[in-house]
Each structure stands twice: as structure tokens, then as C-alpha cells.
Motif scaffolding. Sequence first.
Motif, PDB file in Angstrom:
ATOM      1  N   GLN A  81     -36.327  30.291  38.427  1.00 58.12           N
ATOM      2  CA  GLN A  81     -37.140  31.227  39.174  1.00 58.12           C
ATOM      3  C   GLN A  81     -37.376  30.741  40.590  1.00 58.12           C
ATOM      4  N   LEU A  82     -37.504  31.711  41.495  1.00 61.45           N
ATOM      5  CA  LEU A  82     -37.934  31.424  42.849  1.00 61.45           C
ATOM      6  C   LEU A  82     -39.447  31.202  42.835  1.00 61.45           C
ATOM      7  N   PHE A 127     -35.485  28.957  50.921  1.00 66.12           N
ATOM      8  CA  PHE A 127     -35.128  30.257  51.481  1.00 66.12           C
ATOM      9  C   PHE A 127     -36.254  30.803  52.342  1.00 66.12           C
ATOM     10  N   LEU A 170     -32.786  38.544  52.519  1.00 70.02           N
ATOM     11  CA  LEU A 170     -32.559  37.127  52.787  1.00 70.02           C
ATOM     12  C   LEU A 170     -32.363  36.915  54.282  1.00 70.02           C
ATOM     13  N   TRP A 187     -42.652  31.193  45.270  1.00 70.75           N
ATOM     14  CA  TRP A 187     -42.910  31.875  46.532  1.00 70.75           C
ATOM     15  C   TRP A 187     -44.213  31.435  47.189  1.00 70.75           C
ATOM     16  N   GLY A 188     -44.222  31.490  48.510  1.00 65.69           N
ATOM     17  CA  GLY A 188     -45.467  31.399  49.250  1.00 65.69           C
ATOM     18  C   GLY A 188     -46.134  32.761  49.310  1.00 65.69           C
ATOM     19  N   GLN A 248     -39.628  40.897  54.431  1.00 64.86           N
ATOM     20  CA  GLN A 248     -39.906  42.154  53.728  1.00 64.86           C
ATOM     21  C   GLN A 248     -40.542  43.117  54.719  1.00 64.86           C
ATOM     22  N   PHE A 306     -41.526  35.511  53.768  1.00 62.83           N
ATOM     23  CA  PHE A 306     -41.845  34.679  52.623  1.00 62.83           C
ATOM     24  C   PHE A 306     -40.933  33.460  52.582  1.00 62.83           C
ATOM     25  N   PHE A 364     -31.981  40.970  46.521  1.00 70.22           N
ATOM     26  CA  PHE A 364     -32.961  41.877  45.950  1.00 70.22           C
ATOM     27  C   PHE A 364     -32.603  43.348  46.130  1.00 70.22           C
ATOM     28  N   TYR A 419     -32.920  24.544  46.505  1.00 72.95           N
ATOM     29  CA  TYR A 419     -32.625  25.334  47.695  1.00 72.95           C
ATOM     30  C   TYR A 419     -33.939  25.859  48.259  1.00 72.95           C
ATOM     31  N   TYR A 442     -39.161  40.357  39.178  1.00 72.96           N
ATOM     32  CA  TYR A 442     -40.386  39.844  39.794  1.00 72.96           C
ATOM     33  C   TYR A 442     -41.397  40.968  39.917  1.00 72.96           C
ATOM     34  N   ARG A 475     -40.146  47.637  52.211  1.00 71.86           N
ATOM     35  CA  ARG A 475     -40.344  46.869  50.970  1.00 71.86           C
ATOM     36  C   ARG A 475     -39.125  46.070  50.518  1.00 71.86           C
ATOM     37  N   GLN A 476     -37.946  46.374  51.046  1.00 72.85           N
ATOM     38  CA  GLN A 476     -36.752  45.640  50.612  1.00 72.85           C
ATOM     39  C   GLN A 476     -36.877  44.173  51.012  1.00 72.85           C
ATOM     40  N   MET A 477     -36.693  43.288  50.046  1.00 78.40           N
ATOM     41  CA  MET A 477     -36.726  41.848  50.302  1.00 78.40           C
ATOM     42  C   MET A 477     -35.339  41.428  50.789  1.00 78.40           C
ATOM     43  N   PHE A 509     -42.546  35.592  39.233  1.00 77.39           N
ATOM     44  CA  PHE A 509     -41.385  35.662  38.352  1.00 77.39           C
ATOM     45  C   PHE A 509     -41.781  36.163  36.966  1.00 77.39           C
ATOM     46  N   ARG A 551     -30.960  30.317  54.297  1.00 81.88           N
ATOM     47  CA  ARG A 551     -31.001  29.452  53.120  1.00 81.88           C
ATOM     48  C   ARG A 551     -30.658  28.029  53.544  1.00 81.88           C
ATOM     49  N   LEU A 602     -35.999  27.184  45.050  1.00 78.21           N
ATOM     50  CA  LEU A 602     -35.343  27.386  43.761  1.00 78.21           C
ATOM     51  C   LEU A 602     -34.726  26.064  43.328  1.00 78.21           C
ATOM     52  N   TYR A 652     -37.214  34.764  53.231  1.00 82.88           N
ATOM     53  CA  TYR A 652     -36.941  36.178  53.054  1.00 82.88           C
ATOM     54  C   TYR A 652     -37.894  36.961  53.962  1.00 82.88           C
TER      55      TYR A 652
END
Lengths: 115, 120
Positions: A102-103, A35, A47, A105-106, A39, A91, B111, A33, B35, A43-45, B45, A50, A95, A37
Motif C-alpha cells: 500500500q501507498l 512519490f 503522478l 500518504w501525507g 490532485q 500529496f 489512478f 519508493y 483507496y 479529483r484525478q490523482m 488503503f 517518483r 511504497l 501526486y
Amino acid sequence: AQTVTQSQPEMSVQEAETVTLSCTYDTSENNYYLFWYKQPPSRQMILVIRQEAYKQQNATENRFSVNFQKAAKSFSLKISDSQLGDTAMYFCAFLFIDSNYQLIWGAGTKLIIKP
Amino acid sequence: DAGVTQSPTHLIKTRGQQVTLRCSPKSGHDTVSWYQQALGQGPQFIFQYYEEEERQRGNFPDRFSGHQFPNYSSELNVNALLLGDSALYLCASSSVSPGRASATRTDTQYFGPGTRLTVL
């Protein structure tokens, strides 16, 4: 090694414009998958959207859409009619479905929407 | 429907101390991932818990340990804190049950608001 590259550290556009954030990835897997995201400064990540790699149709969520090019391993995010609330770090991540939970990430793209 | 919650919001510790961070998953989710996000970087992770066991671990030392409880909530423990442990710690929940067909799985990770840990 699996990697995600976001080549634009920072972008800024005027409110109501359309902006495209780029993402490329490298993997030998076929089942995964992708995604996006966001932020915000809070700070809340969160979505955004997808995409299942086995689906050819590009995912869309309201003003957000992706251009998924599996052969090119490219997964860009287009934001239409951008709003001030879209200001955030964005970001790209992927996955694997059947292993390695684990995701990956860039490094992120900082998007600033100017009034 | 409550989302993912984390506590505390902020934490200040000194080098050598130990810290415990807590996470409650989104309703209906059974899997918790942790994370670490250093300032200006993407998340890294740490590990994932499913059925009260660590199922996958990233490249973090044994000073980082965790636990998952029968109600699916989770703790992250960090011993012998170093200055470099200062970061935002993110908890994500999902529902990833081995054996379920891909079309019915919900691997998407949602999250919490994060815990900002500062080590002095």
C-alpha cells in the motif's frame, strides 16, 4: 509505524515563481519508493514524480524536481516556473518495494498559483 | 492506450444499502488497489488484488470486500452503508509481480478518476 508528514496545509505563489513543498517520513525500511501526486479540482490523482530510495540522484521531470535526503527522511518537491495549471492538492507518499504494497500518504498541501 | 477507468462517477445511496464500484486497470497492469479518500484528507488503503486474490488489506471492516476478474478488472463492494462511508473511492493499477527484480518492476500506481459515493 510508518508515517508521512506534510507540514504546509496551504501555500500560494505568483505565476512563474518557484515553490517548494516539504515532506518528511518515518520508516525503518531501506527499500522503498517515494512519490509526489497532484490532485486538481477534477479529483484525478496524477503522478508528478517518483524517486527510488536506493538512488542517490534526485529525480527530475521537466519543471518538477525533488530534493531527497534519505538520512534526514526528507523528500521535498520543487516546482519551477509555476503555472496556473499547477493549482492542486499535492500529496507525498511512499511504497515499500518488497512488502506492504500500500501507498502511505501525507495529508496533502493545497497549492494555489495566482495570476 | 486507455488509462485506469472507474464507474460510476457519482453514486448516491442510503444507509444500510449495498454498493458496487468498478475499475478497469491500465493496459498491461495486473494489480489493482483501492483507496478511500474522505474530504480534505489523504487516501487510505482499503485492499489490493493480484491474481484474483486479496493480497493486502488495510484497516477496513469486513463490510468492504472486493473481487478481481481474469481480465484484471476489479470490483469494490460495500455492505450495510454508513454515513461515514461517504468519500471518494480511488482505484489504482500497477504491475507488481513478486520475484521480479526491483529494477524491472513498475510499482508505480496510476489512478482512475474516482467514484464519489454519498450516503444519505
